[in-house]
Write a protein that holds these residues in place. Structure first.
Motif, mmCIF file in Angstrom:
data_model
loop_
_atom_site.group_PDB
_atom_site.id
_atom_site.type_symbol
_atom_site.label_atom_id
_atom_site.label_comp_id
_atom_site.label_asym_id
_atom_site.label_seq_id
_atom_site.Cartn_x
_atom_site.Cartn_y
_atom_site.Cartn_z
ATOM 1 N N LEU A 248 52.268 2.950 -22.755
ATOM 2 C CA LEU A 248 52.016 3.826 -21.611
ATOM 3 C C LEU A 248 53.286 4.532 -21.126
ATOM 4 O O LEU A 248 53.257 5.716 -20.772
ATOM 5 N N GLU A 249 54.419 3.813 -21.160
ATOM 6 C CA GLU A 249 55.658 4.449 -20.676
ATOM 7 C C GLU A 249 56.029 5.662 -21.537
ATOM 8 O O GLU A 249 56.616 6.630 -21.037
ATOM 9 N N ASN A 250 55.663 5.635 -22.818
ATOM 10 C CA ASN A 250 55.950 6.784 -23.677
ATOM 11 C C ASN A 250 55.026 7.957 -23.362
ATOM 12 O O ASN A 250 55.440 9.110 -23.411
ATOM 13 N N VAL A 251 53.776 7.659 -23.026
ATOM 14 C CA VAL A 251 52.854 8.735 -22.626
ATOM 15 C C VAL A 251 53.401 9.413 -21.372
ATOM 16 O O VAL A 251 53.458 10.643 -21.289
ATOM 17 N N TRP A 252 53.839 8.604 -20.380
ATOM 18 C CA TRP A 252 54.409 9.192 -19.159
ATOM 19 C C TRP A 252 55.652 10.017 -19.494
ATOM 20 O O TRP A 252 55.868 11.088 -18.925
ATOM 21 N N TYR A 253 56.462 9.506 -20.405
ATOM 22 C CA TYR A 253 57.684 10.230 -20.802
ATOM 23 C C TYR A 253 57.339 11.595 -21.401
ATOM 24 O O TYR A 253 57.926 12.610 -21.040
ATOM 25 N N ILE B 269 58.108 10.935 -14.807
ATOM 26 C CA ILE B 269 59.265 10.162 -15.286
ATOM 27 C C ILE B 269 59.428 8.915 -14.431
ATOM 28 O O ILE B 269 59.813 7.848 -14.925
ATOM 29 N N ASN B 270 59.093 9.016 -13.150
ATOM 30 C CA ASN B 270 59.175 7.827 -12.288
ATOM 31 C C ASN B 270 58.157 6.771 -12.710
ATOM 32 O O ASN B 270 58.423 5.569 -12.617
ATOM 33 N N GLN B 271 57.007 7.219 -13.208
ATOM 34 C CA GLN B 271 56.005 6.258 -13.706
ATOM 35 C C GLN B 271 56.501 5.567 -14.983
ATOM 36 O O GLN B 271 56.273 4.375 -15.179
ATOM 37 N N ALA B 272 57.196 6.337 -15.844
ATOM 38 C CA ALA B 272 57.777 5.749 -17.063
ATOM 39 C C ALA B 272 58.839 4.715 -16.680
ATOM 40 O O ALA B 272 58.897 3.613 -17.234
ATOM 41 N N ILE B 273 59.669 5.078 -15.690
ATOM 42 C CA ILE B 273 60.757 4.187 -15.266
ATOM 43 C C ILE B 273 60.205 2.907 -14.656
ATOM 44 O O ILE B 273 60.731 1.810 -14.886
ATOM 45 N N ALA B 274 59.120 3.043 -13.890
ATOM 46 C CA ALA B 274 58.516 1.859 -13.252
ATOM 47 C C ALA B 274 58.128 0.817 -14.299
ATOM 48 O O ALA B 274 58.315 -0.380 -14.095
ATOM 49 N N ILE B 275 57.628 1.288 -15.449
ATOM 50 C CA ILE B 275 57.242 0.351 -16.524
ATOM 51 C C ILE B 275 58.490 -0.162 -17.251
ATOM 52 O O ILE B 275 58.671 -1.359 -17.445
ATOM 53 N N GLU B 276 59.370 0.776 -17.645
ATOM 54 C CA GLU B 276 60.542 0.388 -18.449
ATOM 55 C C GLU B 276 61.474 -0.548 -17.687
ATOM 56 O O GLU B 276 62.112 -1.414 -18.278
ATOM 57 N N SER B 277 61.562 -0.352 -16.369
ATOM 58 C CA SER B 277 62.555 -1.124 -15.602
ATOM 59 C C SER B 277 62.236 -2.623 -15.601
ATOM 60 O O SER B 277 63.084 -3.437 -15.276
ATOM 61 N N LYS B 278 60.996 -2.964 -15.981
ATOM 62 C CA LYS B 278 60.664 -4.394 -16.081
ATOM 63 C C LYS B 278 61.441 -5.055 -17.219
ATOM 64 O O LYS B 278 61.699 -6.248 -17.185
ATOM 65 N N THR B 279 61.760 -4.274 -18.250
ATOM 66 C CA THR B 279 62.525 -4.838 -19.366
ATOM 67 C C THR B 279 63.853 -4.098 -19.518
ATOM 68 O O THR B 279 64.906 -4.623 -19.195
ATOM 69 N N ILE C 235 65.463 0.080 -19.230
ATOM 70 C CA ILE C 235 65.289 1.533 -19.119
ATOM 71 C C ILE C 235 65.966 2.172 -20.331
ATOM 72 O O ILE C 235 67.111 1.870 -20.645
ATOM 73 N N SER C 236 65.227 3.047 -21.008
ATOM 74 C CA SER C 236 65.769 3.639 -22.239
ATOM 75 C C SER C 236 66.706 4.792 -21.918
ATOM 76 O O SER C 236 66.624 5.413 -20.843
ATOM 77 N N PHE C 237 67.570 5.082 -22.850
ATOM 78 C CA PHE C 237 68.507 6.205 -22.746
ATOM 79 C C PHE C 237 67.738 7.513 -22.536
ATOM 80 O O PHE C 237 68.085 8.326 -21.690
ATOM 81 N N GLU C 238 66.661 7.706 -23.311
ATOM 82 C CA GLU C 238 65.898 8.957 -23.247
ATOM 83 C C GLU C 238 65.283 9.184 -21.867
ATOM 84 O O GLU C 238 65.354 10.281 -21.309
ATOM 85 N N THR C 239 64.679 8.110 -21.335
ATOM 86 C CA THR C 239 64.016 8.218 -20.033
ATOM 87 C C THR C 239 65.033 8.500 -18.935
ATOM 88 O O THR C 239 64.833 9.374 -18.090
ATOM 89 N N ASN C 240 66.150 7.790 -18.961
ATOM 90 C CA ASN C 240 67.191 7.993 -17.965
ATOM 91 C C ASN C 240 67.764 9.407 -18.054
ATOM 92 O O ASN C 240 67.987 10.074 -17.045
ATOM 93 N N SER C 241 67.966 9.865 -19.288
ATOM 94 C CA SER C 241 68.537 11.188 -19.520
ATOM 95 C C SER C 241 67.599 12.287 -18.998
ATOM 96 O O SER C 241 68.029 13.236 -18.336
ATOM 97 N N LEU C 242 66.301 12.135 -19.271
ATOM 98 C CA LEU C 242 65.327 13.127 -18.794
ATOM 99 C C LEU C 242 65.271 13.111 -17.265
ATOM 100 O O LEU C 242 65.224 14.166 -16.627
#
Length: 199
Positions: free
Chosen positions: A45-50, A69-79, A81-88
């Motif tokens: 799901l985090e990739n779909v949001w991304y 992007i905030n929805q992607a971060i909400a999921i990723e931050s549990k484990t 946060i990826s470089f791509e998501t942070n960069s975007l």
């Protein structure tokens, strides 16, 4: 040091497939593909949001891009946060700041006739041919200088020379900003920065 915090995404096959499907699609099709991907539940799901965020960003719909992007971060931050998501996220926030600084939405560039002609004559040309056309139009003097730089930046970027592209779009924007930054120039700079990051 922030570098340790962010790791590059390891794209799974389903995400890669979705990515290639949407790369050249208009926004309304991207939204349909992403909704379908959510139903199929194969793409994380985090990739779909991304992807939704990225495509809204590319279409200058910054409010929506930020929401996704905030929805992607909400999921990723549990484990992690990826470089791509942070960069975007940083690019979206930067673009929102610029919009605020300009006090209004950026408007499309009004290219004059000679600029439009140059733009369409560059289609399908290789780097050498493309640059020759740009230099020729510089000599003829009908295309405003910032537009020549813009097309050179676009040509370099399409040919994978992103550093050179950035140099020329910055030259173009420097001239253009004296009057008013346009959506086209800003969008090309964002695209070049994005392509540089992907390298």
């Amino acid at each position: 040091n922030m570098k340790g915090k962010f790791e590059k995404k390891k794209w799974d096959p389903a995400s890669k497939t979705l990515m290639s499907h949407i790369s050249k699609e208009p926004l309304e099709n991207v939204i349909i593909f992403c909704q379908q991907a959510m139903k199929d539940k194969k793409v994380p799901l985090e990739n779909v949001w991304y992807f939704l965020s990225l495509k809204h960003f590319e279409n200058n719909q910054l409010g929506m891009a930020k929401k996704y992007i905030n929805q992607a971060i909400a999921i990723e931050s549990k484990t992690q946060i990826s470089f791509e998501t942070n960069s975007l996220k940083n690019k979206i926030l930067f673009a929102l700041d610029q919009e605020k600084a300009n006090g209004e939405k950026l408007l499309p560039k009004e290219f004059n006739f000679a600029s439009k002609e140059l733009g369409s004559s560059l289609k399908g040309k290789n780097l050498k041919e493309g640059l020759e056309l740009c230099y020729k139009s510089m000599e003829e003097g009908n295309v405003p200088m910032e537009c020549v730089w813009f097309f050179m930046a676009r040509t370099y970027n399409e040919q994978g020379q992103h550093e050179m592209a950035l140099e020329f779009i910055n030259k173009a924007i420097k001239i253009e900003q004296k009057v008013k930054l346009s959506f086209d120039f800003n969008a090309l700079r964002n695209k070049i920065l994005f392509d540089l990051d992907k390298k």
